[in-house]
Design an enzyme around this catalytic site. Structure first.
Site, PDB file in Angstrom:
ATOM      1  N   HIS A 184      33.139  40.148  87.880  1.00  0.00           N
ATOM      2  CA  HIS A 184      33.708  41.073  86.892  1.00  0.00           C
ATOM      3  C   HIS A 184      33.547  40.513  85.480  1.00  0.00           C
ATOM      4  O   HIS A 184      33.127  39.378  85.311  1.00  0.00           O
ATOM      5  CB  HIS A 184      35.158  41.431  87.228  1.00  0.00           C
ATOM      6  CG  HIS A 184      36.145  40.315  87.065  1.00  0.00           C
ATOM      7  ND1 HIS A 184      36.133  39.180  87.848  1.00  0.00           N
ATOM      8  CD2 HIS A 184      37.199  40.166  86.210  1.00  0.00           C
ATOM      9  CE1 HIS A 184      37.131  38.386  87.481  1.00  0.00           C
ATOM     10  NE2 HIS A 184      37.784  38.949  86.492  1.00  0.00           N
ATOM     11  N   HIS A 215      35.434  39.617  82.857  1.00  0.00           N
ATOM     12  CA  HIS A 215      36.313  38.758  82.046  1.00  0.00           C
ATOM     13  C   HIS A 215      35.589  37.471  81.634  1.00  0.00           C
ATOM     14  O   HIS A 215      34.804  36.907  82.394  1.00  0.00           O
ATOM     15  CB  HIS A 215      37.606  38.441  82.805  1.00  0.00           C
ATOM     16  CG  HIS A 215      38.531  39.618  82.855  1.00  0.00           C
ATOM     17  ND1 HIS A 215      39.479  39.789  83.835  1.00  0.00           N
ATOM     18  CD2 HIS A 215      38.644  40.703  82.030  1.00  0.00           C
ATOM     19  CE1 HIS A 215      40.131  40.920  83.620  1.00  0.00           C
ATOM     20  NE2 HIS A 215      39.653  41.488  82.530  1.00  0.00           N
ATOM     21  N   ASP A 217      36.293  34.397  81.291  1.00  0.00           N
ATOM     22  CA  ASP A 217      36.357  33.160  82.082  1.00  0.00           C
ATOM     23  C   ASP A 217      35.502  33.251  83.357  1.00  0.00           C
ATOM     24  O   ASP A 217      35.467  32.310  84.146  1.00  0.00           O
ATOM     25  CB  ASP A 217      37.809  32.766  82.404  1.00  0.00           C
ATOM     26  CG  ASP A 217      38.565  33.814  83.192  1.00  0.00           C
ATOM     27  OD1 ASP A 217      38.329  35.028  82.989  1.00  0.00           O
ATOM     28  OD2 ASP A 217      39.399  33.432  84.035  1.00  0.00           O
ATOM     29  N   HIS A 218      34.801  34.372  83.520  1.00  0.00           N
ATOM     30  CA  HIS A 218      33.869  34.536  84.651  1.00  0.00           C
ATOM     31  C   HIS A 218      32.413  34.681  84.197  1.00  0.00           C
ATOM     32  O   HIS A 218      31.505  34.462  84.980  1.00  0.00           O
ATOM     33  CB  HIS A 218      34.271  35.749  85.505  1.00  0.00           C
ATOM     34  CG  HIS A 218      35.614  35.570  86.134  1.00  0.00           C
ATOM     35  ND1 HIS A 218      35.797  35.316  87.462  1.00  0.00           N
ATOM     36  CD2 HIS A 218      36.860  35.550  85.578  1.00  0.00           C
ATOM     37  CE1 HIS A 218      37.085  35.158  87.714  1.00  0.00           C
ATOM     38  NE2 HIS A 218      37.755  35.299  86.581  1.00  0.00           N
ATOM     39  N   HIS A 274      41.573  45.049  89.667  1.00  0.00           N
ATOM     40  CA  HIS A 274      41.782  44.098  88.561  1.00  0.00           C
ATOM     41  C   HIS A 274      41.008  44.599  87.331  1.00  0.00           C
ATOM     42  O   HIS A 274      41.536  44.618  86.221  1.00  0.00           O
ATOM     43  CB  HIS A 274      41.305  42.725  89.015  1.00  0.00           C
ATOM     44  CG  HIS A 274      41.371  41.649  87.989  1.00  0.00           C
ATOM     45  ND1 HIS A 274      42.551  41.177  87.467  1.00  0.00           N
ATOM     46  CD2 HIS A 274      40.380  40.938  87.368  1.00  0.00           C
ATOM     47  CE1 HIS A 274      42.287  40.217  86.584  1.00  0.00           C
ATOM     48  NE2 HIS A 274      40.985  40.060  86.502  1.00  0.00           N
ATOM     49  N   ASP A 313      38.833  37.722  90.849  1.00  0.00           N
ATOM     50  CA  ASP A 313      40.285  37.810  90.601  1.00  0.00           C
ATOM     51  C   ASP A 313      40.933  38.948  91.387  1.00  0.00           C
ATOM     52  O   ASP A 313      41.949  39.496  90.960  1.00  0.00           O
ATOM     53  CB  ASP A 313      40.549  38.024  89.102  1.00  0.00           C
ATOM     54  CG  ASP A 313      40.236  36.793  88.275  1.00  0.00           C
ATOM     55  OD1 ASP A 313      39.968  35.721  88.857  1.00  0.00           O
ATOM     56  OD2 ASP A 313      40.254  36.902  87.034  1.00  0.00           O
ATOM     57  N   HIS A 364      40.867  31.164  90.939  1.00  0.00           N
ATOM     58  CA  HIS A 364      41.926  30.446  90.211  1.00  0.00           C
ATOM     59  C   HIS A 364      42.835  29.644  91.144  1.00  0.00           C
ATOM     60  O   HIS A 364      43.072  30.033  92.283  1.00  0.00           O
ATOM     61  CB  HIS A 364      42.811  31.437  89.438  1.00  0.00           C
ATOM     62  CG  HIS A 364      42.149  32.040  88.246  1.00  0.00           C
ATOM     63  ND1 HIS A 364      42.064  31.411  87.030  1.00  0.00           N
ATOM     64  CD2 HIS A 364      41.524  33.234  88.085  1.00  0.00           C
ATOM     65  CE1 HIS A 364      41.423  32.181  86.167  1.00  0.00           C
ATOM     66  NE2 HIS A 364      41.077  33.301  86.787  1.00  0.00           N
TER      67      HIS A 364
END
Ligand SMILES: [Zn+2]
Length: 257
Positions: free
Chosen positions: A54, A56, A58-59, A112, A129, A167
């Site tokens: 996805h 975001h 941090d990905h 998400h 996530d 995470h």
């Protein structure tokens, strides 16, 4: 097949995969390039493929730098203008990568985010996530029905499936799960286990789906203890599993963290 867990930022995990005696590797959700490049060097590997779950940061934050270092890298991801994928994949697509002797199945797990996908092979799920150990991702874009559907899809995978989530949230998630499910012995056992693992500098994921089904309140929307706990907390009579999920998620969002 080797899977290397790359910790990054404060609590992220990226996943690097490669076959024995091969030079090429695949990484899932590289939110940062430096730890991926280090891990590739440590294992004498070149990056050939990136799988994105996805959008975001941090990905995907490391993708552009990784593409500079490895210009031929193939980037797989869902159709979403926010994701720099050159190989668009959708639900139930099968991906065959040159670098691995495995075929990945793509699962649409929106909730998400609206375009969130997961990658599944050989009883291993890379779910970004969507699902965490003892928790699930917040609903930033999808509906509760979307996320309930995604979690039901995961729930129906083989029970031996390993959950490679993104995470290290497990201990905090257990704190919330205990509010709903205070008499769950498997949950208490998992808490003790995770405390010990973390104290020794280890990681609590991947986790096993079979155990998640016993402890994760976001997979237990059909369990009588979770149903009665949620109904009592909100003083409501709820008839649908998706509603049990919805109120469980709201309970955590509004009153826990
Ligand atoms: Zn996310």
């Amino acid at each position: 097949m080797n899977i290397v867990q790359i910790p990054a930022f404060t609590d992220n995990y990226f996943w690097l995969m490669f076959e024995d005696n091969e030079k090429s590797a695949v990484v899932v959700d590289p939110g940062d390039s430096a730890p991926v490049i280090k891990s590739l060097k440590d294992n004498n590997l070149e990056l050939t493929d990136i799988l994105i779950t996805h959008h975001h940061n941090d990905h995907i934050g490391g993708v552009s730098e990784l593409k500079k270092v490895f210009p031929k890298v193939n980037i797989f991801g869902p159709s979403d203008p926010r994701i720099p994928a050159d190989n668009i994949v959708k639900n139930e697509d099968i991906i065959k990568l040159d670098s691995l002797n495995e075929e990945f199945r793509v699962l649409d797990v929106r909730g998400h985010t609206n375009s969130h996908i997961a990658y599944y092979f050989d009883k291993k799920l890379f779910c970004g996530d969507t699902l965490f150990s003892c928790g699930c991702g917040r609903l930033f874009e999808g509906t509760y029905e979307d996320m309930h559907k995604a979690l039901t899809k995961i729930k129906n995978l083989p029970k031996e499936t390993l959950i490679y989530c993104a995470h290290e949230y497990t201990l905090d998630n257990i704190g919330f799960a205990k509010l709903l499910d205070p008499n769950n012995h498997d949950l208490i056992a998992r808490e003790e286990e995770v405390k010990k693992i973390l104290k020794e500098g280890g990681y609590s994921v991947p986790s096993v789906l079979e155990n998640e089904l016993k402890i994760n309140p976001f997979l237990r929307f059909d369990h009588k203890d979770v149903i009665s706990s949620v109904q009592n907390h909100f003083n409501l009579k709820l008839n649908k599993e998706s509603e049990i999920f919805k109120y469980t998620r709201q309970w955590k969002d509004n009153e826990y963290d």
